[in-house]
Design an enzyme around this catalytic site. Structure first.
Site, PDB file in Angstrom:
ATOM      1  N   GLY A  42       0.772  -1.246   0.000  1.00 44.59           N
ATOM      2  CA  GLY A  42       0.000   0.000   0.000  1.00 44.59           C
ATOM      3  C   GLY A  42       0.799   1.290   0.000  1.00 44.59           C
ATOM      4  O   GLY A  42       0.374   2.288  -0.580  1.00 44.59           O
ATOM      5  N   ASP A 101      -5.486   2.314  10.403  1.00 39.65           N
ATOM      6  CA  ASP A 101      -6.915   2.040  10.546  1.00 39.65           C
ATOM      7  C   ASP A 101      -7.138   1.467  11.948  1.00 39.65           C
ATOM      8  O   ASP A 101      -7.236   2.222  12.904  1.00 39.65           O
ATOM      9  CB  ASP A 101      -7.280   1.076   9.405  1.00 39.65           C
ATOM     10  CG  ASP A 101      -8.748   0.743   9.304  1.00 39.65           C
ATOM     11  OD1 ASP A 101      -9.572   1.623   9.579  1.00 39.65           O
ATOM     12  OD2 ASP A 101      -9.078  -0.396   8.932  1.00 39.65           O
ATOM     13  N   THR A 105      -1.471  -3.146  12.277  1.00 36.74           N
ATOM     14  CA  THR A 105      -0.309  -3.286  11.392  1.00 36.74           C
ATOM     15  C   THR A 105       0.882  -2.515  11.941  1.00 36.74           C
ATOM     16  O   THR A 105       1.963  -3.077  12.144  1.00 36.74           O
ATOM     17  CB  THR A 105      -0.652  -2.790   9.968  1.00 36.74           C
ATOM     18  OG1 THR A 105      -1.737  -3.556   9.454  1.00 36.74           O
ATOM     19  CG2 THR A 105       0.554  -2.922   9.039  1.00 36.74           C
ATOM     20  N   ARG A 163      -4.562   0.858  -7.392  1.00 40.83           N
ATOM     21  CA  ARG A 163      -3.461   1.448  -6.617  1.00 40.83           C
ATOM     22  C   ARG A 163      -2.789   2.581  -7.378  1.00 40.83           C
ATOM     23  O   ARG A 163      -2.158   3.454  -6.791  1.00 40.83           O
ATOM     24  CB  ARG A 163      -2.397   0.378  -6.314  1.00 40.83           C
ATOM     25  CG  ARG A 163      -2.846  -0.734  -5.387  1.00 40.83           C
ATOM     26  CD  ARG A 163      -1.638  -1.587  -5.000  1.00 40.83           C
ATOM     27  NE  ARG A 163      -1.982  -2.832  -4.348  1.00 40.83           N
ATOM     28  CZ  ARG A 163      -2.176  -2.980  -3.037  1.00 40.83           C
ATOM     29  NH1 ARG A 163      -2.090  -1.935  -2.237  1.00 40.83           N
ATOM     30  NH2 ARG A 163      -2.456  -4.164  -2.524  1.00 40.83           N
TER      31      ARG A 163
HETATM   32  P1  5GP Z   1      -4.669  -1.538  10.251  1.00 38.41           P
HETATM   33  O1  5GP Z   1      -3.789  -2.698  10.622  1.00 38.41           O
HETATM   34  O2  5GP Z   1      -4.244  -0.222  10.816  1.00 38.41           O
HETATM   35  O3  5GP Z   1      -6.117  -1.848  10.544  1.00 38.41           O
HETATM   36  O4  5GP Z   1      -4.699  -1.470   8.703  1.00 38.41           O
HETATM   37  C1  5GP Z   1      -3.721  -0.971   7.924  1.00 38.41           C
HETATM   38  C2  5GP Z   1      -3.903  -1.513   6.541  1.00 38.41           C
HETATM   39  O5  5GP Z   1      -5.279  -1.772   6.210  1.00 38.41           O
HETATM   40  C3  5GP Z   1      -3.452  -0.475   5.543  1.00 38.41           C
HETATM   41  O6  5GP Z   1      -2.072  -0.561   5.312  1.00 38.41           O
HETATM   42  C4  5GP Z   1      -4.286  -0.820   4.326  1.00 38.41           C
HETATM   43  O7  5GP Z   1      -3.628  -1.818   3.570  1.00 38.41           O
HETATM   44  C5  5GP Z   1      -5.561  -1.394   4.879  1.00 38.41           C
HETATM   45  N1  5GP Z   1      -6.675  -0.406   4.896  1.00 38.41           N
HETATM   46  C6  5GP Z   1      -7.201   0.216   5.962  1.00 38.41           C
HETATM   47  N2  5GP Z   1      -8.180   1.064   5.601  1.00 38.41           N
HETATM   48  C7  5GP Z   1      -8.275   0.984   4.254  1.00 38.41           C
HETATM   49  C8  5GP Z   1      -9.109   1.650   3.274  1.00 38.41           C
HETATM   50  O8  5GP Z   1      -9.974   2.490   3.541  1.00 38.41           O
HETATM   51  N3  5GP Z   1      -8.898   1.300   1.968  1.00 38.41           N
HETATM   52  C9  5GP Z   1      -7.958   0.377   1.589  1.00 38.41           C
HETATM   53  N4  5GP Z   1      -7.837   0.138   0.287  1.00 38.41           N
HETATM   54  N5  5GP Z   1      -7.155  -0.251   2.488  1.00 38.41           N
HETATM   55  C10 5GP Z   1      -7.314   0.052   3.797  1.00 38.41           C
HETATM   56 MG    MG Z   2      -1.247  -1.879   3.781  1.00 37.74          MG
END
Ligand code: 5GP
Ligand code: MG
Length: 173
Positions: A42, A101, A105, A163
């Site tokens: 990403g 989010d 991660t 992307r």
């Molecule tokens: P976390 O572990 O913080 O929940 O998620 C991080 C990862 O979730 C980001 O690097 C991304 O790959 C994915 N992600 C979170 N929100 C979104 C979103 O609104 N759109 C997309 N395409 N990916 C997201």
């Molecule tokens: Mg990601």
């Protein structure tokens, strides 16, 4: 996803904000060398823009992370595929991701980097969805803070696609 594209941040708005972030990060490191670690896939677009907006001397490396069980829901079970070539010990590390989010991660990556005994670890993200957080973690440098909407473009995918779109957008019916 159905519906019409709604652009949240245009190419110009992104460029301006990334430029500001690069300056802020340079000011923070104040002449020190930085080890930038981009999280694939990403962050590949944001990371390439951010490092070009910075003047700090740097080494750039990558790790692959993956947390999605399906397309929309992140899970706490973050998978790290580390192919780091850089020596992390004693270095000032800046981890770069597209979006924070739930926070799982970045929390997981920071923990694994700390185990390698860096001098410091900071994080930079293009987007932050604070309302979705499941762990007590915030990024040190953030581009834009957004509501809980699924976004696409500027490195972010929907399925295997989009992307490459140079702007950040969502869909509306
Ligand atoms: P976390 O572990 O913080 O929940 O998620 C991080 C990862 O979730 C980001 O690097 C991304 O790959 C994915 N992600 C979170 N929100 C979104 C979103 O609104 N759109 C997309 N395409 N990916 C997201
Ligand atoms: Mg990601």
């Amino acid at each position: 996803m159905k519906g019409k594209e709604r652009i949240l941040y245009s190419e110009e708005a992104i460029k301006e904000r990334v430029g500001e972030m690069g300056k802020a990060i340079d000011a923070y490191y104040n002449g020190k060398e930085v080890l930038v670690i981009g999280l694939l896939r990403g962050s590949f677009v944001f990371c390439s823009d951010l490092v070009r907006a910075m003047e700090s001397k740097m080494e750039i490396d990558f790790m692959t992370t993956s947390s999605y069980e399906d397309e929309f829901s992140s899970s706490g079970d973050v998978k790290l595929f580390s192919d780091l070539r850089a020596d992390v010990k004693g270095r000032d590390v800046l981890i770069v991701d597209d979006i924070i989010d739930t926070g799982h991660t970045l929390e997981t990556v920071v923990k694994s980097i700390r185990a390698l005994e860096p001098a410091s670890v900071k994080t930079a993200v293009m987007l932050d969805k604070p309302s979705r957080r499941e762990v007590d973690f915030s990024a040190d440098f953030t581009g834009f803070t957004i509501d809980d909407v699924f976004i696409v473009g500027y490195g972010l995918n929907y399925g295997p696609y989009y992307r490459n779109k140079p702007y950040i957008y969502t869909y509306e019916d």
